[in-house]
Scaffold this motif. Sequence first.
Motif, PDB file in Angstrom:
ATOM      1  N   PHE A 105      60.257  29.855  44.267  1.00  0.00           N
ATOM      2  CA  PHE A 105      61.555  30.314  44.716  1.00  0.00           C
ATOM      3  C   PHE A 105      62.734  30.065  44.793  1.00  0.00           C
ATOM      4  O   PHE A 105      63.867  29.625  45.943  1.00  0.00           O
ATOM      5  N   PHE A 108      65.774  32.036  44.420  1.00  0.00           N
ATOM      6  CA  PHE A 108      65.678  33.073  45.464  1.00  0.00           C
ATOM      7  C   PHE A 108      67.414  33.535  46.621  1.00  0.00           C
ATOM      8  O   PHE A 108      67.361  31.995  46.639  1.00  0.00           O
ATOM      9  N   ASP A 110      69.092  34.362  49.594  1.00  0.00           N
ATOM     10  CA  ASP A 110      68.443  34.817  51.284  1.00  0.00           C
ATOM     11  C   ASP A 110      67.588  36.175  51.328  1.00  0.00           C
ATOM     12  O   ASP A 110      66.578  36.324  52.128  1.00  0.00           O
ATOM     13  N   CYS A 113      64.896  36.177  49.826  1.00  0.00           N
ATOM     14  CA  CYS A 113      63.720  35.360  50.857  1.00  0.00           C
ATOM     15  C   CYS A 113      63.168  35.969  52.080  1.00  0.00           C
ATOM     16  O   CYS A 113      62.144  35.823  52.317  1.00  0.00           O
ATOM     17  N   TYR A 116      60.753  39.325  50.854  1.00  0.00           N
ATOM     18  CA  TYR A 116      59.316  38.126  50.460  1.00  0.00           C
ATOM     19  C   TYR A 116      58.109  38.462  51.521  1.00  0.00           C
ATOM     20  O   TYR A 116      57.123  38.280  51.914  1.00  0.00           O
ATOM     21  N   ASN A 117      58.597  36.728  52.304  1.00  0.00           N
ATOM     22  CA  ASN A 117      58.407  36.739  53.595  1.00  0.00           C
ATOM     23  C   ASN A 117      57.488  37.582  54.092  1.00  0.00           C
ATOM     24  O   ASN A 117      56.740  37.710  54.383  1.00  0.00           O
ATOM     25  N   SER A 181      67.262  31.183  52.028  1.00  0.00           N
ATOM     26  CA  SER A 181      66.819  30.596  51.007  1.00  0.00           C
ATOM     27  C   SER A 181      67.332  28.976  51.734  1.00  0.00           C
ATOM     28  O   SER A 181      68.728  29.020  51.471  1.00  0.00           O
ATOM     29  N   THR A 185      64.432  26.646  48.932  1.00  0.00           N
ATOM     30  CA  THR A 185      63.169  26.953  48.619  1.00  0.00           C
ATOM     31  C   THR A 185      63.629  27.893  50.012  1.00  0.00           C
ATOM     32  O   THR A 185      64.043  28.370  51.329  1.00  0.00           O
ATOM     33  N   CYS A 186      62.034  28.948  50.383  1.00  0.00           N
ATOM     34  CA  CYS A 186      62.365  29.998  51.273  1.00  0.00           C
ATOM     35  C   CYS A 186      61.756  29.293  52.565  1.00  0.00           C
ATOM     36  O   CYS A 186      60.709  29.180  52.529  1.00  0.00           O
TER      37      CYS A 186
END
Length: 354
Positions: A105, A108, A110, A113, A116-117, A181, A185-186
Amino acid sequence: MAEICHHNIYLQMDQQLDYFPFPDLRPAKWGWWIKVCITPAIVLVGIIGNCLSFAVMKSRNLRKKSYSHFLCALAVFDSLTLIGRQVTLVDDMYHNLGVENKGVFYHFNDAACKTYNFLEHMCYLMSSWLIVCMAAERVVAVCRPFKKSVLRTQTGAVAIIFSLFVILSYTQVFRFIMIGSYMNTCQATQTFLQLYVNLHIYLYQFTLIFILPFLLVFIFNTMVLYQIYRVRREASGDSRSRVVARTHKTTFMLLAISTIYIITMLPLVVISISAHFALHSSKPMLEVQVLLMRIQPWHDLLSVVSFVNYGINFFIYVVSGQSFRFELRRMIFSKERHISTSGTRTREEVMKLQ
């Protein structure tokens, strides 16, 4: 499922470990190595099994069954969940091995993220609630075997799956607002961090993943088993009892799916809840840190056990589903005959050309 909740707990703990005065008491790595070594095998076998299950359930003789739509959807979301688990594992490996400026990530933005989340947690939810739908469908099939209902029709099953996705998506909209992001990391932004943790743990983890699905599956399975016991005790040799007996064969296969779901997921959920309450208890922080570090390798081990839930259904079908075994053999042998026949025709054509 519980993996995500526990990940947030240990993320908070990791921030405190930088100041932990006893480095010898840092979490043992044996659980993490078990997860790293075994998870890829579970993911590979599970995806292959889910693909085979999808193909068999879409065969001519099974695709008209209402439960086949639930099982096909379950195979899809279980496979997506396994892929997501492998992606998360690869990202964890980068961090645990101390590789800087790397990670799944890392690049990645925003929007990536948030998407995906949202999709990752939706796959978990759909896998859990599809099992609830199948348990409810079996209650209707066993208690009212000779009456039609929405759950037991093809159109009704598709409508329920679609409606379930829409409803569960609505409960996860907060991820599009709060996730971004942050520090390559997310994760939740600092503005929404506390609110996000509360929604994730109490709405998503405790309510939608643990309490409601487990409770409903347990109640539905109990009702089904009681009805099967009552019908068998009163059964006679007429045609109606034979129809009910065929229904029971399918029921035992679907009961096995929901039972494995409870067996594989419950230990991880319990240990995650225990870690959460320990972290928010009034005990001294040092004592809580020591407890969490002792729990962590067991959490890693139980997370591997929970992954089995998403890749074992194919083997349950093979062991307990007579119709599934018949269709699987027919599909395999028909392909072999087709290949053999094609090879023979090719050789004959070659001889004619000579």
